[in-house]
Design an enzyme around this catalytic site. Structure first.
Site, mmCIF file in Angstrom:
data_model
loop_
_atom_site.group_PDB
_atom_site.id
_atom_site.type_symbol
_atom_site.label_atom_id
_atom_site.label_comp_id
_atom_site.label_asym_id
_atom_site.label_seq_id
_atom_site.Cartn_x
_atom_site.Cartn_y
_atom_site.Cartn_z
ATOM 1 N N ASP A 14 59.605 50.676 -14.935
ATOM 2 C CA ASP A 14 60.326 51.643 -15.759
ATOM 3 C C ASP A 14 61.711 51.119 -16.111
ATOM 4 O OD1 ASP A 14 60.500 54.308 -16.988
ATOM 5 O OD2 ASP A 14 62.057 54.694 -15.477
ATOM 6 N N GLU A 17 67.570 45.340 -20.235
ATOM 7 C CA GLU A 17 67.108 46.467 -21.042
ATOM 8 C C GLU A 17 68.168 47.092 -21.931
ATOM 9 O OE1 GLU A 17 67.546 50.523 -18.530
ATOM 10 O OE2 GLU A 17 66.116 49.126 -17.672
#
Length: 341
Positions: free
Chosen positions: A255, A260
């Site tokens: 996740d 990111e």
């Protein structure tokens, strides 16, 4: 009326902050852009800035905010490794939301585990194309398997309870073990050796940076399953990719991802990603990636807004902020009834 500059705004943020802000003497200006060196000037004239986990809060950003009048940085998240705390000390107070909903993250971790083990994400795509073949969808029972849980804080404890409900044997590693927790603690190395599945639930620190690397992967069982719903940089991405390609790692569900910041939470469907490692990970049939959504439940979003606005109220009224943090908090002993500075 306290003016708040709110960065990296998403529609689900506005829903809850708008709903709850009526009970507080605040005026929120929402900016869609992330907080970084290019956008910090937007906060000039505001006393409070509300930021998120993927904003880039360097010394230059801190100085810009301080010169513009900002005196409180309210992080609407638990993580804070994106902040230059030394630059902020004695200038800007920092608060966070340490526990918005441990259930949200723990349940998402189990959802990822079930999906990647039982191939439900592939089944969904197949049946939408009227492909009802079961070939290639063989999974395995969780019951009786050994799961290694790294980090036994609030989220880790909830996840352990869920795993016990599935009949799994639980091993745990934490540098600060909880003597009241009914679980078998062991060293991190032993956890790697014995676990069929490893799930990360620890913060990102200097000690945990790239905790999952080539050395630790080499210790793991063949075909181990790795789950990460904590912080991306706990896992060395290239080492993970190589472990998957060599079939040492049987599956991974992520996740979070260490690079990111410019990708997650955004629509990149019409662009070509510059990150070759992320593209290759996503392309692997035994890798499941979600975009840092483990926190995304109604209950968690409500708690995030409520806690953040409560911290801002405490700051404005001169009270001690329960969730204040600074760069000395790992080593100092906070004095009850006092702020960090």
């Amino acid at each position: 009326m306290t003016r708040i500059a709110f960065f990296d705004t998403k529609p689900y943020d506005k829903v809850w902050f708008d709903q709850l802000s009526g009970d507080h003497t605040v005026q929120i200006t929402y900016f869609e852009s992330k907080l970084n060196e290019r956008t910090a000037a937007l906060a000039k004239g505001y006393e409070v800035v509300c930021a998120f986990v993927n904003d880039t809060i360097t010394k230059a950003v801190i100085d810009e905010l301080y010169d513009g009048g900002v005196r409180l940085l309210a992080m609407r998240c638990a993580g804070y490794n994106n902040i230059d705390f030394k630059a902020a000390f004695a200038k800007i107070h920092i608060v966070r939301v340490p526990a918005y909903s441990p259930y949200a993250v723990a349940e998402h971790a189990m959802a990822l585990l079930l999906s990647v083990v039982r191939q439900t994400h592939h089944s969904y795509v197949r049946t939408r194309e009227f492909n009802f073949s079961l070939n290639g969808l063989v999974g395995f029972d969780l019951h009786g398997k050994t799961i290694g849980v790294v980090g036994t804080g609030k989220i880790g404890k909830v996840f352990i309870d869920i795993c016990k409900g599935f009949g799994m044997k639980v091993l745990a590693y934490d540098p600060y073990p909880d003597p009241n927790l009914s679980v078998t603690y062991c060293t991190f190395e032993e956890l790697c050796r014995q676990s069929d599945i490893i799930s990360l639930h620890c913060p990102l620190t200097e000690q945990t940076f790239h905790l999952i690397n080539r050395t630790s992967i080499a210790l793991m069982k063949d075909q181990v399953v790795l789950i990460n719903t904590s912080r991306g940089a706990l896992v060395e991405s290239q080492a993970l990719l190589d472990g998957i390609k060599s079939k040492k790692i049987g599956a991974a569900a992520l996740d979070v991802y260490e690079e990111e910041a410019e990708v997650f939470y955004e629509d990149r469907s019409t662009t070509i990603l510059d990150d070759d490692v992320l593209m290759l990970l996503i392309s692997m049939p035994n890798v499941l990636v979600t975009s840092h959504q483990a926190f995304l439940t109604k209950e968690a979003l409500h708690n995030i807004a409520q806690t953040t606005l409560g911290s801002i109220d405490s700051f404005v009224s001169g009270q001690v902020m329960e969730h204040e943090i600074c760069y000395q908090c790992d080593t100092c002993k906070k004095v009850i009834g006092q702020r960090c500075f």
